[in-house]
Write an enzyme that holds these catalytic residues in place. Structure first.
Site, mmCIF file in Angstrom:
data_model
loop_
_atom_site.group_PDB
_atom_site.id
_atom_site.type_symbol
_atom_site.label_atom_id
_atom_site.label_comp_id
_atom_site.label_asym_id
_atom_site.label_seq_id
_atom_site.Cartn_x
_atom_site.Cartn_y
_atom_site.Cartn_z
ATOM 1 N N HIS A 1 -13.417 -48.643 -17.834
ATOM 2 C CA HIS A 1 -13.195 -47.277 -17.340
ATOM 3 C C HIS A 1 -14.410 -46.763 -16.577
ATOM 4 O O HIS A 1 -14.298 -46.221 -15.489
ATOM 5 C CB HIS A 1 -12.838 -46.357 -18.511
ATOM 6 C CG HIS A 1 -11.545 -46.760 -19.152
ATOM 7 N ND1 HIS A 1 -10.332 -46.303 -18.713
ATOM 8 C CD2 HIS A 1 -11.286 -47.639 -20.158
ATOM 9 C CE1 HIS A 1 -9.363 -46.871 -19.423
ATOM 10 N NE2 HIS A 1 -9.924 -47.680 -20.314
ATOM 11 N N ASP B 1 -10.957 -39.689 -15.933
ATOM 12 C CA ASP B 1 -10.280 -40.930 -16.313
ATOM 13 C C ASP B 1 -8.972 -40.661 -17.057
ATOM 14 O O ASP B 1 -8.861 -39.704 -17.835
ATOM 15 C CB ASP B 1 -11.223 -41.733 -17.222
ATOM 16 C CG ASP B 1 -10.669 -43.092 -17.555
ATOM 17 O OD1 ASP B 1 -10.939 -44.033 -16.791
ATOM 18 O OD2 ASP B 1 -9.966 -43.228 -18.580
ATOM 19 N N THR C 1 -7.177 -46.709 -13.678
ATOM 20 C CA THR C 1 -8.061 -47.865 -13.543
ATOM 21 C C THR C 1 -7.357 -49.187 -13.262
ATOM 22 O O THR C 1 -8.008 -50.170 -12.961
ATOM 23 C CB THR C 1 -8.851 -48.040 -14.851
ATOM 24 O OG1 THR C 1 -7.927 -47.979 -15.948
ATOM 25 C CG2 THR C 1 -9.885 -46.966 -15.018
ATOM 26 N N VAL D 1 -23.269 -60.633 -18.122
ATOM 27 C CA VAL D 1 -23.597 -61.213 -16.818
ATOM 28 C C VAL D 1 -23.144 -60.232 -15.746
ATOM 29 O O VAL D 1 -22.279 -59.388 -15.996
ATOM 30 C CB VAL D 1 -22.903 -62.581 -16.577
ATOM 31 C CG1 VAL D 1 -23.307 -63.601 -17.613
ATOM 32 C CG2 VAL D 1 -21.383 -62.437 -16.516
ATOM 33 N N ASN E 1 -9.938 -54.512 -14.001
ATOM 34 C CA ASN E 1 -11.091 -54.674 -13.117
ATOM 35 C C ASN E 1 -11.395 -56.134 -12.860
ATOM 36 O O ASN E 1 -11.634 -56.539 -11.728
ATOM 37 C CB ASN E 1 -12.338 -54.018 -13.730
ATOM 38 C CG ASN E 1 -12.209 -52.520 -13.761
ATOM 39 O OD1 ASN E 1 -12.373 -51.868 -12.752
ATOM 40 N ND2 ASN E 1 -11.872 -51.984 -14.919
ATOM 41 N N ASP F 1 -3.496 -53.089 -20.880
ATOM 42 C CA ASP F 1 -2.760 -53.326 -19.639
ATOM 43 C C ASP F 1 -2.670 -54.802 -19.270
ATOM 44 O O ASP F 1 -2.076 -55.148 -18.254
ATOM 45 C CB ASP F 1 -3.497 -52.591 -18.508
ATOM 46 C CG ASP F 1 -4.963 -53.006 -18.423
ATOM 47 O OD1 ASP F 1 -5.544 -53.359 -19.467
ATOM 48 O OD2 ASP F 1 -5.526 -52.992 -17.317
ATOM 49 N N GLN F 2 -3.265 -55.682 -20.082
ATOM 50 C CA GLN F 2 -3.506 -57.053 -19.615
ATOM 51 C C GLN F 2 -2.244 -57.855 -19.297
ATOM 52 O O GLN F 2 -2.213 -58.616 -18.328
ATOM 53 C CB GLN F 2 -4.409 -57.775 -20.618
ATOM 54 C CG GLN F 2 -5.800 -57.123 -20.668
ATOM 55 C CD GLN F 2 -6.554 -57.379 -21.958
ATOM 56 O OE1 GLN F 2 -6.248 -58.341 -22.655
ATOM 57 N NE2 GLN F 2 -7.524 -56.549 -22.279
HETATM 58 N N1 UDP Z 1 -18.197 -57.280 -16.906
HETATM 59 C C1 UDP Z 1 -19.393 -57.773 -16.422
HETATM 60 N N2 UDP Z 1 -20.096 -58.653 -17.174
HETATM 61 C C2 UDP Z 1 -19.682 -59.103 -18.381
HETATM 62 C C3 UDP Z 1 -18.438 -58.623 -18.867
HETATM 63 C C4 UDP Z 1 -17.725 -57.710 -18.109
HETATM 64 O O1 UDP Z 1 -19.828 -57.405 -15.334
HETATM 65 O O2 UDP Z 1 -20.387 -59.906 -18.984
HETATM 66 C C5 UDP Z 1 -17.459 -56.251 -16.125
HETATM 67 C C6 UDP Z 1 -16.334 -56.812 -15.283
HETATM 68 O O3 UDP Z 1 -16.818 -57.239 -14.045
HETATM 69 C C7 UDP Z 1 -15.385 -55.620 -15.179
HETATM 70 C C8 UDP Z 1 -15.602 -54.862 -16.483
HETATM 71 O O4 UDP Z 1 -16.848 -55.318 -17.001
HETATM 72 O O5 UDP Z 1 -15.745 -54.810 -14.087
HETATM 73 C C9 UDP Z 1 -14.520 -55.127 -17.513
HETATM 74 O O6 UDP Z 1 -13.374 -54.423 -17.201
HETATM 75 P P1 UDP Z 1 -11.902 -54.998 -17.331
HETATM 76 O O7 UDP Z 1 -10.984 -53.915 -16.908
HETATM 77 O O8 UDP Z 1 -11.783 -56.277 -16.603
HETATM 78 O O9 UDP Z 1 -11.677 -55.395 -18.828
HETATM 79 P P2 UDP Z 1 -11.992 -54.731 -20.242
HETATM 80 O O10 UDP Z 1 -13.371 -55.148 -20.544
HETATM 81 O O11 UDP Z 1 -11.794 -53.247 -20.153
HETATM 82 O O12 UDP Z 1 -10.996 -55.380 -21.141
HETATM 83 N N1 UDP Z 2 -3.908 -45.766 -20.852
HETATM 84 C C1 UDP Z 2 -4.787 -45.433 -21.852
HETATM 85 N N2 UDP Z 2 -4.710 -44.203 -22.438
HETATM 86 C C2 UDP Z 2 -3.793 -43.307 -22.075
HETATM 87 C C3 UDP Z 2 -2.894 -43.657 -21.083
HETATM 88 C C4 UDP Z 2 -2.996 -44.904 -20.493
HETATM 89 O O1 UDP Z 2 -5.647 -46.222 -22.235
HETATM 90 O O2 UDP Z 2 -3.763 -42.211 -22.615
HETATM 91 C C5 UDP Z 2 -3.926 -47.057 -20.178
HETATM 92 C C6 UDP Z 2 -5.244 -47.383 -19.474
HETATM 93 O O3 UDP Z 2 -5.139 -47.156 -18.102
HETATM 94 C C7 UDP Z 2 -5.435 -48.847 -19.760
HETATM 95 C C8 UDP Z 2 -4.552 -49.158 -20.943
HETATM 96 O O4 UDP Z 2 -3.689 -48.079 -21.136
HETATM 97 O O5 UDP Z 2 -4.956 -49.606 -18.703
HETATM 98 C C9 UDP Z 2 -5.381 -49.352 -22.183
HETATM 99 O O6 UDP Z 2 -5.820 -50.603 -22.225
HETATM 100 P P1 UDP Z 2 -6.971 -51.011 -23.202
HETATM 101 O O7 UDP Z 2 -6.844 -50.319 -24.497
HETATM 102 O O8 UDP Z 2 -7.031 -52.485 -23.176
HETATM 103 O O9 UDP Z 2 -8.249 -50.386 -22.515
HETATM 104 P P2 UDP Z 2 -9.176 -50.957 -21.362
HETATM 105 O O10 UDP Z 2 -9.117 -52.441 -21.370
HETATM 106 O O11 UDP Z 2 -8.602 -50.350 -20.111
HETATM 107 O O12 UDP Z 2 -10.518 -50.433 -21.701
#
Ligand code: UDP
Ligand code: UDP
Length: 474
Positions: free
Chosen positions: A29, A123, A146, A350, A371, A391-392
């Site tokens: 986020h 957000d 996001t 990293v 992301n 969201d994965q």
């Molecule tokens: N990221 C990074 N280095 C790491 C791990 C994660 O730069 O060692 C960054 C990655 O490039 C991305 C973000 O952290 O921009 C992770 O967001 P993403 O939505 O992919 O996944 P989440 O971590 O929320 O599941």
């Molecule tokens: N989402 C949320 N909260 C809300 C509505 C939507 O987190 O109140 C969405 C958010 O955009 C994200 C997903 O649900 O894509 C949550 O995914 P996760 O818990 O894995 O968080 P993230 O990896 O984005 O940190």
């Protein structure tokens, strides 16, 4: 370089809008909010970033410091959060709730900041709690979304779907313009109406119609059809305008902001590998794996015979990584010696964009975070996706539909199901040694994404349209 763009003259909006951004927790986020902050400065806006404190992870604090040293003009305002004690709740979800419960504290900040606020961007995870504050102050409010557009469509239709299902699980969801989403693909907590995630999610869906607009980090080439459906009101009538401005590019760190020591080890190794020969393995900033799975994944990578750079994560929050467990112990005795020069394993942050941008990297075994997946496309690296929560799976489905990545369905959910070393070796080999039609498609979409970010491109012009709208309202 921001000043370059501003010097070009015609990009300076008049009068200069003052955009205030309230981000949420977790790098998934915070990254989008900070990249947007940098982009808005590049387009000549005055930007204030509100930092909710204390932050959960070190990665988040570092992200803010890096932003400040690279963009000293971005102003920071601290939001000191009210404590929210819920030890059993995931630390990032707990922080979403903590920010939501502290939303009233925004009012004095927004009233006192100068020049007056032209618009507040916040957000998705905290949006609904901020709406009453900005409405009372008559400040336009935009939501930062996001991830992919099908997820946005899901949030927007979910309140009605949850109500219809009563206390039960959700079988499947038909969304006009999107299609049928099986219940297994939606975030797992949504099957439980009492889960904190579900409560927030429903409130978000209900509040969305009050947004003056939604800035989404997705882009036309990936999500054009769903964006069109949302904007035509086919998903929800009267839906606010969705402006796709992604995938926002990583912030170019100034030399001083770069954590040199961590970088050097793996970068030097990457430099020495043949083009596109390395598989990058990482699962985002909040997905930890069990010690058994880490061992099994490691053996799988070893068996694959491929070169790899693997970011191991055994704790949800990075601060907990200092638990005295060495990498060698996590991976099993003799592992690193056996792999030798063929692989590099790190147990720390990293700079992912530098890995993905490196010419030696030819594939990315990923969890399908929004992301991370958008970054893979932006750098033309085909993702091999083992999705878990949030969201994965929705991201994996969209990527699969467009042919720009592979969703490994038979592995089940990352972080939940165990996968064997043989299965890992098989899929990794297929990705790194296969015919690579996916690679070709990714590179085509990469071109479109990059074009979209430049002058005349859809995301670039989308951001300008947003700024022009804010100026007009002011
Ligand atoms: N990221 C990074 N280095 C790491 C791990 C994660 O730069 O060692 C960054 C990655 O490039 C991305 C973000 O952290 O921009 C992770 O967001 P993403 O939505 O992919 O996944 P989440 O971590 O929320 O599941
Ligand atoms: N989402 C949320 N909260 C809300 C509505 C939507 O987190 O109140 C969405 C958010 O955009 C994200 C997903 O649900 O894509 C949550 O995914 P996760 O818990 O894995 O968080 P993230 O990896 O984005 O940190």
């Amino acid at each position: 370089e921001p000043s370059q763009l501003v010097r070009d003259g015609d990009l300076i909006p008049t009068p200069t809008p003052h955009i205030v951004i309230l981000p949420s927790a977790g790098m998934g986020h915070l990254t989008v909010s900070t990249r947007l902050a940098a982009a808005l400065v590049s387009h000549g806006c005055l930007v204030t970033l509100i930092t909710p404190l204390p932050m959960v992870s070190e990665a988040e604090s570092n992200c803010i410091s890096n932003l400040c040293s690279s963009f000293p003009h971005i102003r920071l305002l601290e939001l000191h959060l009210l404590p929210f004690d819920a030890p059993d709740v995931d630390p990032f979800l707990r922080q979403f709730e903590s920010i939501r419960r502290s939303a009233a504290l925004l009012e004095p900040l927004l009233v006192s900041v100068t020049p007056p606020v032209s618009a507040l961007l916040t957000d998705v995870t905290v949006f609904s709690s901020v709406v009453p504050v900005t409405k009372a102050l008559r400040i336009p409010i935009y939501m930062i979304f996001t991830t992919c557009a099908s997820m946005l469509a899901l949030v927007s239709t979910f309140p009605g779907i949850r109500k219809e299902a009563g206390d039960g699980p959700i079988e499947s969801i038909d969304i006009p313009g999107v299609g049928t989403i099986p219940g297994s693909r939606i975030p797992r907590p949504l099957h439980d109406p009492k889960h904190l995630f579900t409560i927030q999610f429903v409130e978000t869906g209900e509040a969305m119609l009050q947004a003056d607009g939604i800035l989404s980090n997705t882009f036309e080439a990936l999500d054009g059809d769903i964006l069109a459906a949302l904007n035509a009101g086919a998903v929800v009538p009267g839906f606010p305008p969705v402006i796709a401005v992604g995938p926002q590019e990583p912030i170019k760190l100034r030399a001083a902001a770069r954590p040199a020591v961590e970088r050097d080890d793996w970068m030097a190794w990457l430099d020495a590998q043949p083009p596109k020969s390395v598989l990058y393995v990482a699962f985002g900033n909040r997905t930890a794996q069990s010690r058994e799975q880490i061992k099994e994944l490691g053996i799988g990578l070893e068996k694959s015979g491929c070169r790899f750079l693997w970011v191991v994560k055994s704790k949800i929050v990075d601060k907990d990584d200092d638990d005295g467990v060495e990498l060698g112990e996590l991976l099993g005795e003799g592992y690193l010696e056996r792999v030798g020069e063929r692989g590099v394993v790190v147990k720390s942050w990293v700079i992912q964009e530098e890995v993905l941008a490196h010419p030696s990297v030819g594939g990315y075994l990923s969890h399908g975070g929004g992301n991370s997946t958008f970054e893979a496309v932006l750098y033309g690296v085909p993702p091999l996706i083992w999705p878990g929560g949030g969201d994965q799976q929705m991201v994996a489905a969209q990527v699969e539909k467009r042919g720009v990545g592979v969703w490994i369905k038979e592995w089940g959910l990352c972080g939940v199901n165990q996968v064997s070393s043989d299965d890992v070796a098989k899929r990794v080999r297929e990705m790194m040694e296969g015919d690579n039609a996916v690679g070709e498609s990714v590179r085509r979409m990469q071109e479109e994404a990059v074009r979209g970010l430049g002058p005349g491109g859809s995301s670039y012009e989308g951001l300008r349209k947003f700024i022009a709208g804010v100026v007009e309202r002011g």
